[in-house]
Design an enzyme around this catalytic site. Structure first.
Site, short mmCIF file in Angstrom:
data_model
loop_
_atom_site.label_atom_id
_atom_site.label_comp_id
_atom_site.label_asym_id
_atom_site.label_seq_id
_atom_site.Cartn_x
_atom_site.Cartn_y
_atom_site.Cartn_z
N ASP A 141 8.39 -14.02 -3.20
CA ASP A 141 7.49 -13.77 -4.12
C ASP A 141 7.83 -15.27 -5.26
OD1 ASP A 141 5.80 -12.22 -5.80
OD2 ASP A 141 7.33 -12.41 -7.22
N GLU A 173 5.04 -17.61 -1.50
CA GLU A 173 4.08 -17.45 -2.07
C GLU A 173 3.75 -18.72 -3.05
OE1 GLU A 173 1.73 -14.32 -5.44
OE2 GLU A 173 3.84 -14.90 -5.53
#
Length: 623
Positions: free
Chosen positions: A333, A362
């Protein structure tokens, strides 16, 4: 009798001191490339303890005290001579009271090279577990957790989906044609509200009991493997939840960023979200600091990976989960937000231990230059190498949506898809970039495309044949949408119909779906299952032709397979002149339409009867 009492007292004084609350990682393995292990030990005044280990092949290299007297960090060396077993670690205080903790060293059940990561032969199914299926209502609520209720009417409350719910529907996932599963985080999020999403972790080693147990998580991994499905883990090294157990007693003064503000009861400094500072040669030190050190939101403290103990902790935690679950990949993330040198070290440490593994980071950017920067093998100006094989293609996703929503002109419409793919020269390996129509943080693709079924099929059909790793969000196959409130995270993460007892619609069994939903589900199922055995998609050459007259053609070519995807935005019958594509060498070849099984011979023209996507293959045994 007196002697018996004395013996019991001595036993309790030696073995029941009982101050050690945690040792993390909770176990380890022998046989890693890196022989070092750093244990975090937490307990009342454990920082004063004398530590001893008597176990063949294991040596204490150094013991570190923290600012808090309730922590110790123990550096161990686990040599090649060490055997699996239970080693005993003794902690002796100033009063000679001793506590002995057992710590297991396990044998690795798989060789390092057998941990095979996802690649462009896979299609990932992204799941928000709380909203997928509730197979075990007994774990819906726990009185000792801060968020205590289930409320299906509240999009931001817990709904009860769990690990067993995913396991129970592996047949559906497999039969649809997906080859990998990416659940959003399943670790404990003991937050007072909106804890369902999983990104505010409050214990990096505990499965959230509302999702299930560690054994159920392991069982999901095992059952997925039996079906040939890889399991990814969604991890977060940038931040944690404000209710994490260590926030009440931080080990060092720099364990989290802007810690002094937190300890003084002040509002934290928030990230500026200027992710370009990672690459910008003109960026100020001030802007860089606020990006990497600023808190994502007020309830998520930003972890300081420059603290060497934090760095060890996060790397070991990732490896622990890979080994425990036999993972087929990690999705990391908010990749550009942590310290970027640490992120290179983190990914490098994992790939050193698991050379065939894969990690996707990400990077939410529509700029291909920023996406390319993070991929391993990119020759960056300052020499930075991320050790990261895959990153996420937000740029191409945006191009596809714009292309399908716009009217055609020389610089709008399908030409944007063509131009977007033309940027692949920027990537070290475009086939390892992850493409997706939508995800858990953006509007559903059906909403983005104005609830146009044809356009949605065009987007999915195109993405699934690109030299990319595709990811599909749960429910995309049945046109789930957030049109009532576009972009609302709770609505984006709607319950999957059929996952709750009493649901009138069951998408797992294709019961109660509308005609459009069934059409989309069958379309995706056909393309995904074709893709499983397509060498052209996995490793074939890519050739595309600039969009013209509302038509865009792309081909994937291998020795034994030719695949063509045609995107047609013409509402009326359109006769496509095939002589323009003569260099493909397809003249006289027989193709079959994947969807209607119609056979055609590639000659001079091809009639496109209506707007939509046409997938044509020379493989006559397609699904």
């Amino acid at each position: 009798m007196k002697h018996f009492v004395i013996i019991i007292f001595l036993f309790l004084s030696v073995f029941s001191y009982g101050q050690i609350e945690r040792i993390e990682p909770p176990n380890w393995w022998i046989g890693f490339e890196n022989a070092e292990l750093q244990l975090l030990v937490y307990g009342k005044e454990v920082g004063k303890a004398q530590v001893g280990i008597d176990y063949p092949g294991v040596e204490i290299e150094k013991i570190h005290q923290a600012k808090s007297k309730n922590y110790l960090f123990i550096d161990l060396n686990i040599s090649a001579a060490a055997k699996p077993g239970i080693m005993k670690i003794s902690f002796t205080d100033d009063n000679k009271k001793k506590e002995i903790k057992e710590y297991e060293l396990k044998v690795r059940t798989k060789k390092a090279e057998e941990f095979i990561g996802f690649d462009n032969s896979d299609v990932l199914y992204l799941i928000t577990p709380d909203r997928f299926a509730n197979a075990d209502t007994s774990n819906d609520t726990f009185p000792d957790l801060k968020e205590k209720t289930i409320d299906l009417s509240n999009d931001y409350a817990r709904h009860g989906g769990d690990i067993k719910g995913i396991t129970a529907h592996l047949d559906y996932i497999d039969e649809m044609g997906f080859t990998a599963i990416w659940p959003s985080p399943l670790l404990l999020n003991d937050m007072p509200e909106a804890s369902y999403h999983g990104y505010a972790i409050t214990d990096f080693y505990q499965v959230d009991p509302r999702f299930g147990t560690l054994e159920e998580y392991k069982n999901l991994a095992d059952e997925a493997r039996k079906k040939g499905l890889k399991l990814l883990m969604d991890q977060v090294v940038n931040h944690t939840g404000i209710e994490h157990w260590w926030m009440k007693d931080l080990p060092f003064g720099d364990w989290i960023n802007f810690q002094e503000r937190y300890e003084n009861g002040e509002k934290p400094t928030f990230s500026n979200h200027r992710r370009t500072v990672n690459q910008d040669v003109y960026a100020s030190a001030a802007d860089k600091k606020v990006l990497s050190d600023g808190w994502f939101v007020e309830s998520m403290p930003d972890l300081n990976q420059r603290n060497p103990f934090m760095a060890h902790y996060l790397i070991q935690n990732s490896i622990w989960w890979i080994e425990t679950l036999g993972l087929g990949g990690i999705r990391q993330d908010t990749y550009p937000y942590p310290d970027k040198q640490f992120m290179s070290h983190w990914a490098g440490a994992i790939m050193t231990e698991y050379p065939n593994f894969n990690i996707v980071g990400e990077e939410w950017s529509n700029n291909p230059l920023l996406i390319a920067y993070w991929q391993d093998g990119k020759q960056n100006a300052e020499g930075y190498d991320s050790n990261l094989r895959s990153t996420m293609d937000f740029a191409m996703q945006s191009n596809i949506v714009q292309a399908l929503n716009e009217d055609e002109s020389w610089d709008k419409g399908l030409i944007k898809m063509y131009d977007g793919l033309a940027n692949d020269f920027a990537y070290a390996s475009p086939e390892n970039i992850m493409i997706f129509p939508d995800n858990h943080d953006m509007s559903r693709i059906y909403t983005q495309l104005g609830e146009d079924l044809t356009a949605t099929k065009m987007a999915l059909g195109y993405m699934l044949v690109l030299p990319r790793i595709p990811q599909i969000y749960y429910g995309t196959e049945i046109l789930m949408n957030d049109t009532a409130k576009p972009g609302d995270h709770g609505l984006i993460r709607t319950n999957f119909p059929g996952g709750w007892k009493g649901d009138e619609i069951n998408a797992f069994k294709a019961e109660g779906l509308t005609e459009g939903q069934l059409e989309m589900q069958n379309f995706l199922k056909t393309v995904l299952n074709y893709r499983k055995d397509s060498e052209a998609i996995k490793s074939g050459k890519t050739i595309h032709f600039a969009a013209q007259d509302g038509v865009y053609l792309l081909s994937r070519i291998s020795a034994d397979e030719k695949l063509v995807v045609i995107l047609n935005k013409n509402e009326e019958v359109f006769n496509l002149d095939l002589t323009r594509f003569e260099e493909l060498g397809f003249t006289g070849m027989d193709f079959q339409n994947l969807m209607n099984k119609e056979k055609i011979t590639w000659n001079t023209t091809l009639e496109l009867p209506e707007k939509g996507v046409y997938l044509l293959s020379t493989k006559m045994n397609n699904q």
